[in-house]
Design an enzyme around this catalytic site. Structure first.
Site, PDB file in Angstrom:
ATOM      1  N   GLY A   1      45.300  13.904 -21.821  1.00 38.53           N
ATOM      2  CA  GLY A   1      44.227  12.919 -21.714  1.00 38.53           C
ATOM      3  C   GLY A   1      43.014  13.477 -20.980  1.00 38.53           C
TER       4      GLY A   1
ATOM      5  N   LYS B   1      42.425   3.271 -13.027  1.00 33.56           N
ATOM      6  CA  LYS B   1      43.290   2.163 -12.622  1.00 33.56           C
ATOM      7  C   LYS B   1      44.588   2.579 -11.956  1.00 33.56           C
ATOM      8  CE  LYS B   1      41.887  -0.992 -16.284  1.00 33.56           C
ATOM      9  NZ  LYS B   1      42.391  -1.507 -17.573  1.00 33.56           N
TER      10      LYS B   1
ATOM     11  N   ARG C   1      45.955  20.237 -30.070  1.00 33.78           N
ATOM     12  CA  ARG C   1      47.223  19.710 -30.575  1.00 33.78           C
ATOM     13  C   ARG C   1      47.670  20.405 -31.858  1.00 33.78           C
ATOM     14  NH1 ARG C   1      46.858  13.187 -29.372  1.00 33.78           N
ATOM     15  NH2 ARG C   1      47.839  13.297 -27.317  1.00 33.78           N
TER      16      ARG C   1
ATOM     17  N   GLY D   1      49.604   9.679 -22.415  1.00 30.13           N
ATOM     18  CA  GLY D   1      50.604   8.634 -22.170  1.00 30.13           C
ATOM     19  C   GLY D   1      52.015   9.202 -22.127  1.00 30.13           C
TER      20      GLY D   1
HETATM   21  C1  3PG Z   1      47.920   9.843 -27.910  1.00 25.87           C
HETATM   22  O1  3PG Z   1      46.856  10.380 -28.197  1.00 25.87           O
HETATM   23  O2  3PG Z   1      48.095   9.249 -26.840  1.00 25.87           O
HETATM   24  C2  3PG Z   1      49.058   9.980 -28.881  1.00 25.87           C
HETATM   25  O3  3PG Z   1      48.677  10.636 -30.036  1.00 25.87           O
HETATM   26  C3  3PG Z   1      49.658   8.634 -29.173  1.00 25.87           C
HETATM   27  O4  3PG Z   1      48.707   7.783 -29.727  1.00 25.87           O
HETATM   28  P1  3PG Z   1      48.764   6.237 -29.398  1.00 25.87           P
HETATM   29  O5  3PG Z   1      48.496   6.099 -27.913  1.00 25.87           O
HETATM   30  O6  3PG Z   1      47.718   5.589 -30.251  1.00 25.87           O
HETATM   31  O7  3PG Z   1      50.150   5.750 -29.743  1.00 25.87           O
HETATM   32 MG    MG Z   2      47.814   7.193 -25.889  1.00 27.17          MG
END
Ligand code: 3PG
Ligand code: MG
Length: 394
Positions: A352, A200, A36, A375
């Site tokens: 992720g 999930k 990142r 997300g």
């Molecule tokens: C993440 O890693 O999903 C983003 O940096 C956002 O973080 P958060 O899900 O804690 O809002």
């Molecule tokens: Mg997140």
């Protein structure tokens, strides 16, 4: 409408407030994956190379009640300084006197990184007073925090709102993410194969429905497959399932049956550990066992479908790839994505866990795009836009 990027504006001598997502994994104070930060470098360099005064802000983790040392951005300041080969001034807060003084002292091309925004609860509440304080120090606003684009927080929403009339643009990372994810769903080269995994169904249901409408084939793996097994009337043993999502899985199978591919064999065990003894079953999973990965026949079928695709989007591992006995399915999918890329397909890995997987297998450079947002990429595939980006300049 296309968004203005940082390349379209004059930053020379300007105080540029840039939201980045430096929410990186840490082991103590060691950054274990700096993607990142590295991916934000083109935007950062573009500002400082043109003589902008760059003020960076980010969150890290989910601190509950005020400042916590383990969520400090100090390690990111040190790492950024190494990557840039220049000094990065770190301030111990993101508002207040220390920030004001540091900004006043800045010369053209200087960089400041402010401490974790979430040390103030006002950040996540999108508090307007806090947002105005952030906004007050700068002439220009840049958002390059793709991973946080789905959060309407003070730094991503209230601050740019408060800077109406001043230039407010996206950075190159957001531009790149939106290009890959946007084109994949709006004008995919076909066949378009989507791969969904993870624990999930409930986390990804909207995305699954969106992708089923657009993709030619949807490959399902991970524990979410077992909820679909139940919908097919199969036995799942002790596997992780969501019983309240079985009816939904049934509806999806009825509506999109021919597009949905489910595992035909499963790696099972009685425990999820590095020394687990495994076996492979086709169809039903015995009562005393749990499914932890797709089996070799499924891997071969999925790999073939992926390699004949022209567009691939992958979100979520096929099994518990962090444990050796259960990594083969995820690795097969990652290798197939790399092979498809080599023959001209566009392959996009959601952030992720699937991003972590291609990284672990050393394949991150062999796919078209690895998203920096978990997300966020899911929300983008679901909704097709972000309110935090909509409000920036066209
Ligand atoms: C993440 O890693 O999903 C983003 O940096 C956002 O973080 P958060 O899900 O804690 O809002
Ligand atoms: Mg997140």
């Amino acid at each position: 409408m296309p968004k203005k990027t940082v390349a379209d504006i004059d930053v020379t001598g300007k105080k540029v407030l840039m939201r980045v997502d430096f929410n990186v994994p840490l082991d103590g104070t060691t950054i274990t994956d700096d993607r990142r930060i590295a991916q934000a470098l083109p935007t950062i360099k573009s500002v400082i190379d043109r003589g902008g005064r760059l003020i960076l802000m980010s969150h890290l983790g989910r601190p509950k009640a005020g400042p916590e040392a383990k969520f400090s951005l100090a390690p990111c300041a040190a790492h950024l300084s190494t990557l840039l080969g220049k000094k990065v001034t770190f301030t111990s807060d993101c508002i207040g006197n220390e920030v004001d003084q540091a900004v006043t002292m800045m010369k053209e091309g200087d960089v400041v990184l402010m401490e974790n925004l979430r040390f103030h609860k006002e950040e996540e509440k999108n508090d307007s007073v806090f947002a105005k304080k952030l906004a007050s120090i700068a002439d220009v606003y840049v958002n390059d925090a793709f991973g946080t684009a789905h959060r309407e927080h003070a730094s991503t929403f209230g601050a740019p709102q408060a800077m109406q009339g001043k230039p407010r643009v996206i950075g190159f990372l957001i531009e790149k993410e939106l290009k890959f994810l946007g084109e994949a769903v709006s004008t995919p080269a076909r066949p378009f194969v989507a791969i969904m995994g993870g624990a999930k169904v409930s986390d990804k249901i909207q995305v699954i429905e969106q992708l089923l409408a657009k993709a030619d084939t949807l490959l399902i793996g991970g524990a979410m497959a077992y909820t679909f097994f139940l919908a097919q009337g199969k036995q799942v043993g002790k596997s992780l399932v969501e019983r309240d999502k079985v009816a939904l899985a049934k509806t999806l199978l009825e509506k999109y049956g021919s597009k949905i591919k489910l595992p035909i064999d499963t790696v099972i065990s009685d425990k999820m550990s590095d020394d687990a003894v495994t076996s492979i079953v086709e169809g039903n999973i015995p009562d005393d066992k749990e499914g932890f990965d797709i089996g070799p026949k499924t891997s071969a079928i999925y790999a073939e479908l992926i390699q004949s695709a022209k567009t691939v989007i992958w979100n979520g591992p096929m099994g518990v790839f962090e444990k050796k006995p259960f990594q083969a399915g995820t690795k097969a999918v990652a290798l197939a994505c790399a092979a498809a890329t080599a023959t001209g397909a566009t392959t996009i890995i959601g952030g992720g866990d699937s991003a972590a997987a291609v990284e672990v297998f050393g394949l991150a450079d062999q796919v078209s795009h690895v998203s920096t947002g978990g997300g966020a990429s899911l929300e983008f595939l679901e909704n097709g836009h972000f309110s935090t980006i909509d409000l920036l300049d066209n």
